[in-house]
Every structure is written in C-alpha cells, then in structure tokens.
Design a protein around this motif. Sequence first.
Motif, PDB file in Angstrom:
ATOM      1  N   SER A  51       0.846  -1.189   0.000  1.00 18.58           N
ATOM      2  CA  SER A  51       0.000   0.000   0.000  1.00 18.58           C
ATOM      3  C   SER A  51       0.883   1.241   0.000  1.00 18.58           C
ATOM      4  O   SER A  51       2.046   1.207   0.387  1.00 18.58           O
ATOM      5  CB  SER A  51      -0.928   0.019   1.223  1.00 18.58           C
ATOM      6  OG  SER A  51      -0.184   0.130   2.425  1.00 18.58           O
ATOM      7  N   PHE A  52       0.299   2.345  -0.436  1.00 22.59           N
ATOM      8  CA  PHE A  52       0.983   3.642  -0.420  1.00 22.59           C
ATOM      9  C   PHE A  52      -0.082   4.693  -0.140  1.00 22.59           C
ATOM     10  O   PHE A  52      -0.657   5.272  -1.043  1.00 22.59           O
ATOM     11  CB  PHE A  52       1.675   3.885  -1.757  1.00 22.59           C
ATOM     12  CG  PHE A  52       2.592   5.090  -1.770  1.00 22.59           C
ATOM     13  CD1 PHE A  52       2.976   5.723  -0.602  1.00 22.59           C
ATOM     14  CD2 PHE A  52       3.077   5.575  -2.974  1.00 22.59           C
ATOM     15  CE1 PHE A  52       3.817   6.821  -0.618  1.00 22.59           C
ATOM     16  CE2 PHE A  52       3.923   6.667  -3.008  1.00 22.59           C
ATOM     17  CZ  PHE A  52       4.296   7.289  -1.837  1.00 22.59           C
ATOM     18  N   LEU A  53      -0.344   4.926   1.136  1.00 27.05           N
ATOM     19  CA  LEU A  53      -1.369   5.868   1.555  1.00 27.05           C
ATOM     20  C   LEU A  53      -0.791   6.831   2.576  1.00 27.05           C
ATOM     21  O   LEU A  53       0.085   6.476   3.360  1.00 27.05           O
ATOM     22  CB  LEU A  53      -2.566   5.135   2.179  1.00 27.05           C
ATOM     23  CG  LEU A  53      -3.421   4.278   1.236  1.00 27.05           C
ATOM     24  CD1 LEU A  53      -4.435   3.475   2.034  1.00 27.05           C
ATOM     25  CD2 LEU A  53      -4.130   5.150   0.199  1.00 27.05           C
ATOM     26  N   GLY A  54      -1.299   8.061   2.565  1.00 30.47           N
ATOM     27  CA  GLY A  54      -0.853   9.043   3.525  1.00 30.47           C
ATOM     28  C   GLY A  54       0.628   9.319   3.456  1.00 30.47           C
ATOM     29  O   GLY A  54       1.252   9.713   4.443  1.00 30.47           O
ATOM     30  N   GLY A  55       1.231   9.120   2.258  1.00 23.92           N
ATOM     31  CA  GLY A  55       2.652   9.352   2.083  1.00 23.92           C
ATOM     32  C   GLY A  55       3.538   8.230   2.591  1.00 23.92           C
ATOM     33  O   GLY A  55       4.761   8.361   2.614  1.00 23.92           O
ATOM     34  N   PRO A 249       4.735  14.986   1.720  1.00 24.63           N
ATOM     35  CA  PRO A 249       3.590  15.738   2.238  1.00 24.63           C
ATOM     36  C   PRO A 249       2.280  15.071   1.880  1.00 24.63           C
ATOM     37  O   PRO A 249       2.105  14.549   0.782  1.00 24.63           O
ATOM     38  CB  PRO A 249       3.727  17.100   1.558  1.00 24.63           C
ATOM     39  CG  PRO A 249       4.564  16.855   0.355  1.00 24.63           C
ATOM     40  CD  PRO A 249       5.490  15.733   0.712  1.00 24.63           C
ATOM     41  N   SER A 250       1.366  15.055   2.822  1.00 22.81           N
ATOM     42  CA  SER A 250       0.028  14.525   2.597  1.00 22.81           C
ATOM     43  C   SER A 250      -0.898  15.219   3.583  1.00 22.81           C
ATOM     44  O   SER A 250      -0.472  16.078   4.366  1.00 22.81           O
ATOM     45  CB  SER A 250      -0.002  13.002   2.769  1.00 22.81           C
ATOM     46  OG  SER A 250      -1.217  12.472   2.288  1.00 22.81           O
ATOM     47  N   THR A 251      -2.150  14.840   3.570  1.00 25.85           N
ATOM     48  CA  THR A 251      -3.131  15.525   4.417  1.00 25.85           C
ATOM     49  C   THR A 251      -3.795  14.601   5.428  1.00 25.85           C
ATOM     50  O   THR A 251      -4.359  15.068   6.411  1.00 25.85           O
ATOM     51  CB  THR A 251      -4.223  16.151   3.535  1.00 25.85           C
ATOM     52  OG1 THR A 251      -4.790  15.130   2.692  1.00 25.85           O
ATOM     53  CG2 THR A 251      -3.629  17.251   2.654  1.00 25.85           C
ATOM     54  N   SER A 252      -3.730  13.298   5.177  1.00 27.58           N
ATOM     55  CA  SER A 252      -4.376  12.343   6.074  1.00 27.58           C
ATOM     56  C   SER A 252      -3.807  10.963   5.805  1.00 27.58           C
ATOM     57  O   SER A 252      -3.166  10.728   4.772  1.00 27.58           O
ATOM     58  CB  SER A 252      -5.890  12.321   5.863  1.00 27.58           C
ATOM     59  OG  SER A 252      -6.202  11.875   4.548  1.00 27.58           O
ATOM     60  N   LYS A 253      -4.036  10.031   6.721  1.00 25.90           N
ATOM     61  CA  LYS A 253      -3.520   8.675   6.556  1.00 25.90           C
ATOM     62  C   LYS A 253      -4.157   7.950   5.382  1.00 25.90           C
ATOM     63  O   LYS A 253      -3.578   6.995   4.852  1.00 25.90           O
ATOM     64  CB  LYS A 253      -3.736   7.884   7.840  1.00 25.90           C
ATOM     65  CG  LYS A 253      -2.872   8.358   9.008  1.00 25.90           C
ATOM     66  CD  LYS A 253      -3.083   7.501  10.239  1.00 25.90           C
ATOM     67  CE  LYS A 253      -2.173   7.952  11.377  1.00 25.90           C
ATOM     68  NZ  LYS A 253      -2.364   7.135  12.613  1.00 25.90           N
ATOM     69  N   ASP A 254      -5.363   8.368   4.997  1.00 18.47           N
ATOM     70  CA  ASP A 254      -6.041   7.676   3.897  1.00 18.47           C
ATOM     71  C   ASP A 254      -6.030   8.497   2.602  1.00 18.47           C
ATOM     72  O   ASP A 254      -6.742   8.167   1.655  1.00 18.47           O
ATOM     73  CB  ASP A 254      -7.479   7.324   4.284  1.00 18.47           C
ATOM     74  CG  ASP A 254      -8.308   8.547   4.661  1.00 18.47           C
ATOM     75  OD1 ASP A 254      -7.730   9.638   4.830  1.00 18.47           O
ATOM     76  OD2 ASP A 254      -9.539   8.394   4.809  1.00 18.47           O
ATOM     77  N   ALA A 255      -5.238   9.568   2.553  1.00 11.67           N
ATOM     78  CA  ALA A 255      -5.166  10.367   1.326  1.00 11.67           C
ATOM     79  C   ALA A 255      -4.493   9.556   0.221  1.00 11.67           C
ATOM     80  O   ALA A 255      -3.436   8.970   0.446  1.00 11.67           O
ATOM     81  CB  ALA A 255      -4.403  11.653   1.570  1.00 11.67           C
ATOM     82  N   PRO A 256      -5.059   9.502  -0.966  1.00 11.45           N
ATOM     83  CA  PRO A 256      -4.445   8.738  -2.055  1.00 11.45           C
ATOM     84  C   PRO A 256      -3.139   9.388  -2.501  1.00 11.45           C
ATOM     85  O   PRO A 256      -2.898  10.581  -2.247  1.00 11.45           O
ATOM     86  CB  PRO A 256      -5.500   8.795  -3.167  1.00 11.45           C
ATOM     87  CG  PRO A 256      -6.283  10.024  -2.888  1.00 11.45           C
ATOM     88  CD  PRO A 256      -6.315  10.159  -1.387  1.00 11.45           C
ATOM     89  N   PRO A 257      -2.267   8.627  -3.169  1.00 10.76           N
ATOM     90  CA  PRO A 257      -0.980   9.181  -3.612  1.00 10.76           C
ATOM     91  C   PRO A 257      -1.113  10.445  -4.448  1.00 10.76           C
ATOM     92  O   PRO A 257      -0.198  11.273  -4.456  1.00 10.76           O
ATOM     93  CB  PRO A 257      -0.372   8.035  -4.420  1.00 10.76           C
ATOM     94  CG  PRO A 257      -0.975   6.795  -3.841  1.00 10.76           C
ATOM     95  CD  PRO A 257      -2.383   7.178  -3.465  1.00 10.76           C
ATOM     96  N   ALA A 258      -2.240  10.612  -5.157  1.00 10.66           N
ATOM     97  CA  ALA A 258      -2.409  11.798  -6.002  1.00 10.66           C
ATOM     98  C   ALA A 258      -2.353  13.089  -5.192  1.00 10.66           C
ATOM     99  O   ALA A 258      -1.919  14.131  -5.702  1.00 10.66           O
ATOM    100  CB  ALA A 258      -3.731  11.713  -6.757  1.00 10.66           C
TER     101      ALA A 258
END
Length: 410
Positions: A51-55, A249-258
């Motif tokens: 998996s690759f979520l939340g960075g 950088p990401s916004t949440s643990k479930d944010a997609p890689p996009a």
Amino acid sequence: METTKDIPDFPLIISVDDHTVEPADVWQSRLPKKYLDTGPRIVRAPLKEISFLGGRFRPVMGAPGDDGPLGDWWLYEGLQRPLTRLDTAVGYSRDEIKLEVITYEQMRPGSYDVPQRLADMDVNHVQSSVCFPSFPRFCGQTFTEAADHELGLLCVQAYNDWMVEEWCGPQAQGRLIPLTLIPLWDAELAAAEVRRNAARGVRAVAFSEIPPHLGLPSVHSDDWDPFLAACAETGTVIAMHIGSSSRMPSTSKDAPPAVGSTITFANCCFSMVDWLMSGKFERFPNLRIMYAEGQIGWIPYILERADVVWEENRGWGGVADKVHRPPSELFAEHVYGCFFDDAFGLRNLDAIGVGNVLYETDYPHSDSTWPKSRQVGEAQMGHLAPEAVERIVRGNAIELLGLTPEGLWR
C-alpha cells in the motif's frame, strides 16, 4: 503543457535529476565478508500485500511458496524493500503504471546498465545526467536508520565507490555525473566523506530537505557545520530531492498518492525557508544548494513573503542577528530550483532568476518526461531568448557542477 514555437537548436540537456536502480552486486561485491549476510542483498520472493497511503509506503514480503506476484527484494538487516514499477516506469503508458513489485528482468535496462542508459539519454536529447539513488533512498536514509552504523558507513562508502568508479566510470564517457552520499548520523564523518569524494572530482552530495524528520538536527543548529564547511571548501553542491526527509507531504492517513504528488513541492518550500533564515549562507558564503524535482512556480511568492517577514518582523522573528540581507538576495546567490514540467514557473522566470533554474528529466520514474523532454522544453521555453534557454537547459548546470565547457564530467 503550453504549445508554442519549436526551438530548432534546442540545447542538449544536462539533467540534474535522474535516478539509478542499483545493480544487485553493488554491496555484495564491496563489503567485507563478515557483513555479506546482513548487508544489502537481493532475493526473489512473492508479494503478500502493498500500500501507499498518507505518504507511507508499506510492502509486505511473502514466504517462499506463498501465492503472489514475484519480485526482487532488497534485504538489509531487518529491512525488506521490493523493486517496484514506480522505481522504473519509463516505456510504459500512464495507465499501465501500477504500484506493483517487479524483477530486474521486468524493468528497462537503462535503469541499471550504463550503456543502455546512455542509449536512452540519446533518445531523449540528453547529454549528461545526475542520478539519485534508489535503494539507499534519496539521501541515504536507509543506512542512517539501520542499527549498525559501522556497517552503514561501509555501505555509504561502497555506494560512493560504485557511483564514481562504475556508474560514472569509463563506460559513461563523462556523461554521467556523480552524486554521492554521506553518513548522516555523524557530521564529522560526513565532512570526511565529502572531502574523500571531492578529491576524485565529485561536486554534488545528497542531503535531507528536512533533517529533523529523520531524527537529525535542523540546519538552524551548529551540528552540521563540519559538513557545511567541507561542502563550501570543496565547491560541493548540496542536492536535496523531494522525499529526502522520508516524509512526503500529505493531508491524512487515507489520502491517495495523487494528493501527495500534487503537493510534493511543499517540502522544498519549507526547506528553502529554513536555509534562508538559518544564517548559514552568510557563515559559509560558498555554499550552494539545489532542490531536485521541486519545480519552480512556487518560488516567487515565497521569496516575496520571506523578504516581508525578514524586514517587518525583525524585532521578534529571531533572525536579525544572523541574517543581514534580504532572503531574496541570498536565494539569488546560493539556491537553485529544478524542474521538468513547469510552464507557470517559466512564465514567471524574471521573479526567480534565469541563473537559478536547472532542467531535469526524472528518468526512469513515473513522472519522467522521457522520451519527450526536448519537446516539453521547447513547448514551455519557446517564449524565452535563446541565451536564457541555453542557461536553463545546460549552462547553469555546467557552472554549478564544475563540468567541462562541453558539459561532461572531467
């Protein structure tokens, strides 16, 4: 991408951000025998899940005989890290690029083979190339995070020897430009490694964009001064790639890689403000830093804001005693932004500075403009004067990296 006039004599590209996938024997052929069972080595094994979520990248290796796609995995101490399609995606359509494990046989040979890399550079109008690592990660975090730093130092030195002597060796014909690593856990050892490599012509070293994310001191401290002094004295540029803090950088643990892919420049932005407000450029006036794959369109506003803060908040901002000139002036003398696809930044080049911009292709990653880096450059730089195009595409890199006038490494 903008569509403008072609540039018939578009200069041969010097790409300051590409990547190498290390051959399987880099460490096994260089480490002392007692470390071969714990040092980096390749095994072929099935994938259990990925998996690759939340960075965060989370692969799980299956046991021998388990179901699942087979891939080549790096093992090092307790680390299990697979080769993935994202490591080497060129030659595949965007819809075919998935988060999946692969073997060496399933990747483009130019990812790890010097003659094949030169051939792929020829296809892409690229003369010379600086390559960041893959398994060590972008500034050697893999070895920094390991338990055995005696082994870690040997791994750093083995990588650097391979980089200088083989990847950038005689086969490369001067077209591959070395970028080396340092033992990030010890600034004195880092300084020694900078000097060891500078003595054999290396002028670029990888570093973390935000060292505290790795549990290391910030650039506001004096801890890095031995390393910075070595870089300043030897003319070694400090190269920081997005993700070199091991935290995209990401916004949440479930944010997609996009989400992370859209805002990857943010780490470069934060890092650049750190350096501009650190006082290090005034203490080490020969220091130069560059941000690989950070793009450039965000730079004008940050410089404007930094100047305002420096001027208006000097009473309480904590930098009046160490930053004596506007940050934008320090940027012009010490900082380089790197891009591969940034029409907006090029439209605002006057606010950045034509001497502070470098071109890249990101081969063989999924964002790479290969094999159309020339076409992308022509489309986005068609409004610029020929001398500006020449500086961006190769001239600035020649000056920064101490290349020959022809754009080659020694």
